[in-house]
Design an enzyme around this catalytic site. Structure first.
Site: not given
Lengths: 267, 267
Positions: A67, A69, A214
């Protein structure tokens, strides 16, 4: 261990000869709510499936390696799908690219072993995070770089980066909203390079928790502006407390860069 | 030699104390018809003058270091203007940047000698041209790179580049539509670097004719695809015939990178 996709693949192969086709794609994530298909929001997976279904005249389900973001980019993303198509696999990219929007492109299409699964076969990834480190705002590629105004001490950030290397519990570097069996991950390397006004932070690991890269970047920035000392990374890891780590750096600076399917390539 | 701008500057200084203010700016040229103000088309000069006039409450005329073509970018562009403002010159960038659109930014603003003139004081420039050399189209920064699908032999292009170095008559590397006294120019260096799929061609010279860099790049591409041999550059220069040179490479790959105001910096 058998999983549902593998059982499905095995059943399909009994019924008819399916090919397992791997795509390497690149996409600019600025206009997408990430890879994963979802209601009410446009995703890369949805666009790709729709165009493959249109091209191959079969109902195509694409399995992605990760996945990503919302707004995150991919320099290389790997996905695969099963198809009965007669189009030679390596020609699919030529047929598919003109159908895709400007911000998604197929770099390569090849047939792979039927057991290959983009997510389960993946043993590691490299992400790269781009920071424009200067006082004034950017005028080029604004959607693909995080602009940071204050001075960042790259030397201190490099010292801090070393504390992440190895096998650790990264619970402090995970956003809530995802359920995982374990928060233990191994980071192989973090390379920080400053070239003129651009700082790139390249992180390679065997797997990443939700927003982990992040939050690592956001924490390295706290070191770069002298808000925390490099050694404090050890304390954050040890305490496993998200509140001790830095803020989550914005999505627009993040790129999935490399996917590994062999442990040899990862090390 | 006195020119009209210098006489004007001298007269203004008699009337009142004008400051001569130099700006270093950066702009993404994708949405502009070049630097130079013109009727019916938006230009960088027009936008800058309008915003300076608004900020300083004086009628501002900005002198640019160079005309740049429609859609050409500038990593560093130098311009200057006269003003009676009381705002400290180095603060002008902070006041001006919030007024400017996203694709123009002031890097620096300083007071300079009253005789400084962005165009007449300029003794040389460096341009850089960016090519994305790969089969499939780009998904990042499409407006700032020229996508070239066919294989380019960079080694051959490097050999060809050497023939441009030095003082030559570049008449064959000039588009029609500009009037110049002489077509003789000196090229100090051409550096070609390939990094992964990106080829950059950096050209430094004392001055450039209309479309000269883009025609040099277009001709180097002809060498890269084996349409002409590197040595043929000598023939083109000697014959001074535009028809012998390659096509003008598209504007979107071109960036003005550096401006020189001292011969020492240029060499």
């Amino acid at each position: 261990m058998w999983n549902i996709d593998q059982i499905y693949s095995w059943r399909n192969n009994l019924v008819d000869k399916f090919k397992n086709i791997k795509l390497e794609i690149q996409y600019n994530g600025a206009n997408y709510y990430g890879w994963q298909k979802q209601r009410n929001h446009i995703s890369v997976q949805e666009v790709l499936q729709k165009k493959l279904t249109q091209l191959l005249k079969e109902n195509i389900e694409v399995i992605g390696c990760s996945r990503t973001d919302s707004k995150v980019h991919a320099l290389k993303y790997v996905c695969n799908f099963k198809s009965k198509t007669n189009i030679p696999c390596e020609k699919i990219k030529y047929a598919l690219n003109p159908l895709l929007p400007d911000d998604i492109v197929v770099l390569d299409s090849i047939e792979v072993d039927e057991m290959f699964h983009s997510r389960y076969s993946c043993v590691g990834k490299t992400y790269v995070y781009k920071i424009l480190s200067r006082e004034v705002r950017p005028v080029f590629g604004r959607e693909g770089i995080y602009h940071y105004k204050d001075y960042l001490c790259v030397d201190k950030m490099k010292v801090a980066a070393k504390y992440f290397i190895g096998k650790h519990d990264f619970n402090a570097f995970k956003s809530s909203g995802s359920s995982v069996k374990t928060t233990i991950r191994t980071i192989q390397s973090i390379n920080i390079i400053k070239k003129q006004q651009e700082i790139t932070i390249e992180v390679t690991g065997d797997g990443f928790l939700y927003n982990m890269v992040r939050i690592i970047v956001g924490t390295l920035i706290q070191v770069g502006i002298n808000k925390i000392e490099p050694e404090y990374i050890q304390t954050i890891l040890k305490n496993k407390d998200r509140k001790l780590a830095g803020p989550t750096a914005p999505a627009e600076g993040l790129y999935l860069k490399e996917i590994y399917f062999s442990k040899k390539d990862l090390l």
